[in-house]
Design a protein around this motif. Structure first.
Motif, PDB file in Angstrom:
ATOM      1  N   SER A 107       0.854  -1.182   0.000  1.00  0.00           N
ATOM      2  CA  SER A 107       0.000   0.000   0.000  1.00  0.00           C
ATOM      3  C   SER A 107       0.889   1.230   0.000  1.00  0.00           C
ATOM      4  CB  SER A 107      -0.924   0.023   1.217  1.00  0.00           C
ATOM      5  OG  SER A 107      -0.177   0.196   2.409  1.00  0.00           O
ATOM      6  N   ILE A 108       0.304   2.353  -0.396  1.00  0.00           N
ATOM      7  CA  ILE A 108       0.958   3.650  -0.247  1.00  0.00           C
ATOM      8  C   ILE A 108      -0.056   4.581   0.408  1.00  0.00           C
ATOM      9  CG2 ILE A 108       2.625   3.441  -2.131  1.00  0.00           C
ATOM     10  CD1 ILE A 108       0.714   5.111  -3.882  1.00  0.00           C
ATOM     11  N   THR A 109       0.451   5.588   1.090  1.00  0.00           N
ATOM     12  CA  THR A 109      -0.420   6.583   1.701  1.00  0.00           C
ATOM     13  C   THR A 109      -0.201   7.908   0.988  1.00  0.00           C
ATOM     14  OG1 THR A 109      -0.334   5.465   3.835  1.00  0.00           O
ATOM     15  CG2 THR A 109      -1.040   7.768   3.843  1.00  0.00           C
ATOM     16  N   LEU A 110      -1.293   8.462   0.451  1.00  0.00           N
ATOM     17  CA  LEU A 110      -1.236   9.766  -0.191  1.00  0.00           C
ATOM     18  C   LEU A 110      -1.533  10.831   0.844  1.00  0.00           C
ATOM     19  CD1 LEU A 110      -3.061   9.124  -3.598  1.00  0.00           C
ATOM     20  CD2 LEU A 110      -0.676   8.712  -2.953  1.00  0.00           C
ATOM     21  N   LEU A 143      -9.097   7.113  -5.814  1.00  0.00           N
ATOM     22  CA  LEU A 143      -8.295   5.898  -5.704  1.00  0.00           C
ATOM     23  C   LEU A 143      -8.643   5.224  -4.381  1.00  0.00           C
ATOM     24  CD1 LEU A 143      -4.890   7.519  -6.755  1.00  0.00           C
ATOM     25  CD2 LEU A 143      -6.462   6.263  -8.226  1.00  0.00           C
ATOM     26  N   GLY A 144      -9.337   4.104  -4.457  1.00  0.00           N
ATOM     27  CA  GLY A 144      -9.730   3.425  -3.235  1.00  0.00           C
ATOM     28  C   GLY A 144     -10.863   4.147  -2.524  1.00  0.00           C
ATOM     29  N   ASP A 145     -10.909   3.985  -1.200  1.00  0.00           N
ATOM     30  CA  ASP A 145     -12.013   4.519  -0.404  1.00  0.00           C
ATOM     31  C   ASP A 145     -11.931   6.009  -0.127  1.00  0.00           C
ATOM     32  OD1 ASP A 145     -13.146   1.992  -0.219  1.00  0.00           O
ATOM     33  OD2 ASP A 145     -12.083   1.520   1.655  1.00  0.00           O
ATOM     34  N   GLU A 146     -10.708   6.580  -0.069  1.00  0.00           N
ATOM     35  CA  GLU A 146     -10.565   7.959   0.404  1.00  0.00           C
ATOM     36  C   GLU A 146      -9.787   8.869  -0.529  1.00  0.00           C
ATOM     37  OE1 GLU A 146     -10.123   7.283   5.167  1.00  0.00           O
ATOM     38  OE2 GLU A 146      -8.408   6.762   3.912  1.00  0.00           O
ATOM     39  N   ALA A 147      -8.705   8.396  -1.089  1.00  0.00           N
ATOM     40  CA  ALA A 147      -7.755   9.256  -1.791  1.00  0.00           C
ATOM     41  C   ALA A 147      -8.333   9.828  -3.086  1.00  0.00           C
ATOM     42  CB  ALA A 147      -6.471   8.487  -2.092  1.00  0.00           C
ATOM     43  N   SER A 169      -0.136  14.056 -11.247  1.00  0.00           N
ATOM     44  CA  SER A 169      -1.266  14.569 -10.477  1.00  0.00           C
ATOM     45  C   SER A 169      -0.800  15.130  -9.144  1.00  0.00           C
ATOM     46  CB  SER A 169      -2.289  13.450 -10.240  1.00  0.00           C
ATOM     47  OG  SER A 169      -1.720  12.428  -9.436  1.00  0.00           O
ATOM     48  N   VAL A 170      -1.705  15.858  -8.507  1.00  0.00           N
ATOM     49  CA  VAL A 170      -1.484  16.347  -7.148  1.00  0.00           C
ATOM     50  C   VAL A 170      -2.552  15.739  -6.250  1.00  0.00           C
ATOM     51  CG1 VAL A 170      -0.370  18.506  -7.837  1.00  0.00           C
ATOM     52  CG2 VAL A 170      -2.846  18.446  -7.533  1.00  0.00           C
ATOM     53  N   VAL A 171      -2.222  15.580  -4.972  1.00  0.00           N
ATOM     54  CA  VAL A 171      -3.144  14.957  -4.027  1.00  0.00           C
ATOM     55  C   VAL A 171      -4.089  16.005  -3.464  1.00  0.00           C
ATOM     56  CG1 VAL A 171      -3.381  13.561  -1.941  1.00  0.00           C
ATOM     57  CG2 VAL A 171      -1.392  13.242  -3.437  1.00  0.00           C
ATOM     58  N   VAL A 172      -5.383  15.790  -3.685  1.00  0.00           N
ATOM     59  CA  VAL A 172      -6.430  16.666  -3.162  1.00  0.00           C
ATOM     60  C   VAL A 172      -6.886  16.163  -1.794  1.00  0.00           C
ATOM     61  CG1 VAL A 172      -8.767  17.547  -3.571  1.00  0.00           C
ATOM     62  CG2 VAL A 172      -7.184  17.265  -5.492  1.00  0.00           C
ATOM     63  N   THR A 173      -7.110  14.863  -1.687  1.00  0.00           N
ATOM     64  CA  THR A 173      -7.551  14.226  -0.441  1.00  0.00           C
ATOM     65  C   THR A 173      -6.675  13.008  -0.194  1.00  0.00           C
ATOM     66  OG1 THR A 173      -9.833  14.898  -0.888  1.00  0.00           O
ATOM     67  CG2 THR A 173      -9.507  13.197   0.784  1.00  0.00           C
ATOM     68  N   GLY A 174      -6.095  12.935   0.964  1.00  0.00           N
ATOM     69  CA  GLY A 174      -5.206  11.835   1.290  1.00  0.00           C
ATOM     70  C   GLY A 174      -5.952  10.547   1.585  1.00  0.00           C
ATOM     71  N   GLY A 175      -5.185   9.465   1.631  1.00  0.00           N
ATOM     72  CA  GLY A 175      -5.744   8.164   1.957  1.00  0.00           C
ATOM     73  C   GLY A 175      -4.804   7.053   1.526  1.00  0.00           C
ATOM     74  N   VAL A 176      -5.143   5.854   1.940  1.00  0.00           N
ATOM     75  CA  VAL A 176      -4.349   4.671   1.611  1.00  0.00           C
ATOM     76  C   VAL A 176      -4.835   4.104   0.278  1.00  0.00           C
ATOM     77  CG1 VAL A 176      -3.729   2.335   2.370  1.00  0.00           C
ATOM     78  CG2 VAL A 176      -3.940   4.185   4.046  1.00  0.00           C
ATOM     79  N   VAL A 177      -3.877   3.711  -0.568  1.00  0.00           N
ATOM     80  CA  VAL A 177      -4.185   3.117  -1.871  1.00  0.00           C
ATOM     81  C   VAL A 177      -3.492   1.767  -1.951  1.00  0.00           C
ATOM     82  CG1 VAL A 177      -4.095   3.422  -4.380  1.00  0.00           C
ATOM     83  CG2 VAL A 177      -4.300   5.430  -2.888  1.00  0.00           C
ATOM     84  N   ARG A 178      -4.259   0.749  -2.389  1.00  0.00           N
ATOM     85  CA  ARG A 178      -3.756  -0.622  -2.475  1.00  0.00           C
ATOM     86  C   ARG A 178      -4.074  -1.230  -3.841  1.00  0.00           C
ATOM     87  NH1 ARG A 178      -6.231   0.041   2.401  1.00  0.00           N
ATOM     88  NH2 ARG A 178      -5.003  -0.429   4.245  1.00  0.00           N
ATOM     89  N   PRO A 179      -3.267  -2.200  -4.260  1.00  0.00           N
ATOM     90  CA  PRO A 179      -3.634  -2.942  -5.472  1.00  0.00           C
ATOM     91  C   PRO A 179      -5.036  -3.538  -5.304  1.00  0.00           C
ATOM     92  CG  PRO A 179      -1.404  -3.491  -4.797  1.00  0.00           C
ATOM     93  CD  PRO A 179      -2.000  -2.671  -3.686  1.00  0.00           C
ATOM     94  N   GLY A 180      -5.819  -3.486  -6.375  1.00  0.00           N
ATOM     95  CA  GLY A 180      -7.188  -3.989  -6.344  1.00  0.00           C
ATOM     96  C   GLY A 180      -8.223  -2.920  -6.046  1.00  0.00           C
ATOM     97  N   ASP A 181      -7.772  -1.759  -5.548  1.00  0.00           N
ATOM     98  CA  ASP A 181      -8.706  -0.655  -5.274  1.00  0.00           C
ATOM     99  C   ASP A 181      -9.315  -0.157  -6.576  1.00  0.00           C
ATOM    100  OD1 ASP A 181      -8.340  -0.642  -2.538  1.00  0.00           O
ATOM    101  OD2 ASP A 181      -7.037   1.131  -2.509  1.00  0.00           O
TER     102      ASP A 181
END
Length: 180
Positions: A23-26, A105-109, A151-163
């Motif tokens: 995972s990565i955290t934006l 990207l995923g639930d939050e990012a 791109s630039v990050v507007v809202t942070g969050g965790v991103v994982r393969p499969g998201d």
């Protein structure tokens, strides 16, 4: 319009490739936590030499896995993270998105697309001849750049393969992607 995250990658040191991660955290306004290219101002070494105070429009690099399929057909083996991208996608036409598109990207990012990645000579250093596969003639006599988007990050969050990856186009008129 949507797809999925095929892989995520980051590197705390300057290197052309980035190792895949679970995972990565934006981080909003910064980029990928722990990645060398994270920051409010530009982190690309060449661009820092020109003007280190310019805004960082290249916080998160995304590339479509379909490019790897295409270059494999031309004899080049390239895997996720090897062209320096942070997020490898599948099933979404990244290069066809207009500037200002929001990608969830995923639930939050959420990232905002700023433009095309400017391919550099390191691509040929990585695999001799690969640059011709990612930069070639377009239909309108201008070069067609296929080395991913920035791109630039507007809202942070965790991103994982499969998201999931979902695109929200900006209000029109849509501006085509330019190199950033």
């Amino acid at each position: 319009m949507g797809g999925t995250v095929a892989a995520v990658s980051s590197n705390e040191a300057y290197a052309f490739t980035k190792p895949n991660r679970d995972s990565i955290t934006l981080l909003a306004g910064l980029g990928v936590e722990g990645d060398v290219h994270a920051g409010v101002t530009v982190r690309h070494r060449f661009r820092m030499r020109k003007d280190p105070s310019q805004p960082n429009l290249r916080q998160v690099h995304l590339i479509h896995a379909e490019l790897f399929d295409e270059v494999r057909g031309a004899g080049f083996e390239v895997a996720a993270g090897e062209l320096g991208e942070n997020v490898t996608t599948r099933g979404i036409d990244l290069l066809g998105l207009p500037t200002g598109t929001l990608l969830r990207l995923g639930d939050e990012a959420v990232v905002e697309v700023t433009g095309l990645r400017n391919p550099c000579a390191q691509i040929d250093t990585f695999r001799k001849g690969l640059m011709k596969q990612v930069v070639g003639p377009g239909t309108d006599r201008r070069a067609r750049v296929r080395a991913g988007i920035m791109s630039v990050v507007v809202t942070g969050g965790v991103v994982r393969p499969g998201d999931p990856v979902e695109a929200e186009l900006p209000d029109g008129p849509h501006l085509p992607l330019g190199i950033v």
